[in-house]
Design an enzyme around this catalytic site. Structure first.
Site, PDB file in Angstrom:
ATOM      1  N   ALA A   1      -8.823 -19.733   9.685  1.00 38.23           N
ATOM      2  CA  ALA A   1      -9.134 -21.144   9.462  1.00 38.23           C
ATOM      3  C   ALA A   1      -7.853 -21.970   9.375  1.00 38.23           C
ATOM      4  O   ALA A   1      -7.767 -23.070   9.929  1.00 38.23           O
ATOM      5  CB  ALA A   1      -9.968 -21.313   8.196  1.00 38.23           C
ATOM      6  N   TYR A   2      -6.844 -21.434   8.704  1.00 37.93           N
ATOM      7  CA  TYR A   2      -5.557 -22.119   8.595  1.00 37.93           C
ATOM      8  C   TYR A   2      -4.949 -22.314   9.981  1.00 37.93           C
ATOM      9  O   TYR A   2      -4.519 -23.408  10.345  1.00 37.93           O
ATOM     10  CB  TYR A   2      -4.622 -21.294   7.706  1.00 37.93           C
ATOM     11  CG  TYR A   2      -3.257 -21.902   7.488  1.00 37.93           C
ATOM     12  CD1 TYR A   2      -3.055 -22.842   6.485  1.00 37.93           C
ATOM     13  CD2 TYR A   2      -2.166 -21.534   8.273  1.00 37.93           C
ATOM     14  CE1 TYR A   2      -1.798 -23.412   6.271  1.00 37.93           C
ATOM     15  CE2 TYR A   2      -0.913 -22.094   8.074  1.00 37.93           C
ATOM     16  CZ  TYR A   2      -0.732 -23.027   7.071  1.00 37.93           C
ATOM     17  OH  TYR A   2       0.502 -23.586   6.869  1.00 37.93           O
ATOM     18  N   GLY A   3      -4.926 -21.249  10.775  1.00 37.34           N
ATOM     19  CA  GLY A   3      -4.364 -21.332  12.122  1.00 37.34           C
ATOM     20  C   GLY A   3      -5.117 -22.320  12.994  1.00 37.34           C
ATOM     21  O   GLY A   3      -4.511 -23.048  13.794  1.00 37.34           O
TER      22      GLY A   3
ATOM     23  N   THR B   1      -6.793 -25.063  12.019  1.00 40.09           N
ATOM     24  CA  THR B   1      -6.485 -26.446  11.655  1.00 40.09           C
ATOM     25  C   THR B   1      -5.096 -26.842  12.152  1.00 40.09           C
ATOM     26  O   THR B   1      -4.885 -27.978  12.582  1.00 40.09           O
ATOM     27  CB  THR B   1      -6.573 -26.677  10.135  1.00 40.09           C
ATOM     28  OG1 THR B   1      -5.651 -25.811   9.444  1.00 40.09           O
ATOM     29  CG2 THR B   1      -7.981 -26.411   9.624  1.00 40.09           C
TER      30      THR B   1
END
Length: 270
Positions: free
Chosen positions: A174-176, A178
């Protein structure tokens, strides 16, 4: 013809110091209470900028602001939650209220969630990381462009992305995601606002010794060593090293650079 050697008696001790990289500029920095953002606040002020620090935690902001002032810099702060549109707009407006203009902005703030495969990411965590890491910089850029237009006329914006945005990121999906979307926003903004003289770039840091990576290390012991083993320089970055790249992209020395995502990763993606 007199070939007698001459001695240069110029007294360089009284020569004026070279102007700072960001001399005369007003800089807005998000996530400025710690890590890369705090390092950027110290660096930008040393390089001659008047800085406005923004973050959620007031005691951290106050501490960094006082540190900058004690070193001779000009700084103020505003509490800001990137997940709150009104808070973001108010923080940018506060910069203009305090200093009368906005020249450059470093959208550094971000949040993380525990590492793990995407099927273990809760919907609430996904919504939160999207709101802070993607919607937040979008809100900030919209407000910053308006402020630059209305005051300085031209300027520069740098978004803090991640090397993890440039390929599959199974441990932080999810971080990657965004951050990859932030890269797209950066490029779109560069194309849109370039004709007005507003440059927009991003940096993609590799392993950096911030609270976020230390939290990841606590959840996954040995992760820093594993990442360093994949990095040609065989070490993690200090936050100041990342801030240096942002400062250059915000400065006039990068005047023909826009729409780029600059890797600051010790060679990890080489």
């Amino acid at each position: 013809m007199d070939n007698t050697p001459t001695t240069d008696t110029t007294d360089t001790s009284t020569a004026p110091a070279a102007p700072g990289l960001l001399a005369g500029k007003v800089a807005f920095i998000t996530g400025a209470g710690r890590g890369i953002g705090a390092a950027a606040a110290r660096l930008f002020a040393r390089e001659g900028a008047r800085v406005l620090l923004a973050a959620r935690t007031e005691d951290q902001l106050k501490a960094v602001t006082e540190e900058v002032r004690a070193a001779g810099g000009i700084a103020d702060y505003v509490v800001c939650d990137l997940a709150d549109a009104d808070s973001v707009r108010a923080a940018v407006d506060r910069t203009v209220e305090v200093y009368g203009r906005l020249d450059v902005a470093f959208n550094n703030a971000a949040t993380g969630i525990p590492p793990g495969p995407m099927d273990q990411v809760s919907e609430a965590d996904f919504d939160h990381i999207y709101a802070v890491n993607l919607k937040g910089p979008w809100l900030a850029m919209v407000a910053e462009v308006a402020a630059i237009r209305a005051t300085a006329g031209t300027g520069a914006i740098v978004n803090n992305s991640s090397i993890g945005s440039l390929r599959g990121n199974p441990e932080l999906p999810a971080y990657g995601a965004t951050k990859r979307a932030l890269n797209s926003l950066t490029e779109s903004a560069a194309v849109t606002y370039g004709p007005e003289g507003i440059r927009v770039n991003a940096i993609a840091p590799g392993t950096t010794l911030t609270e976020m990576i230390r939290s990841w290390e606590a959840d996954s012991p040995g992760v820093i060593d594993r990442l360093n083993a994949k990095t040609p320089l065989r070490r993690a970055a200090d936050p100041d090293e990342i801030a240096q790249a942002a400062a250059w992209l915000l400065s006039d020395r990068s005047s023909y650079v826009t729409g780029t995502v600059l890797r600051v990763d010790g060679g990890m993606r080489a």
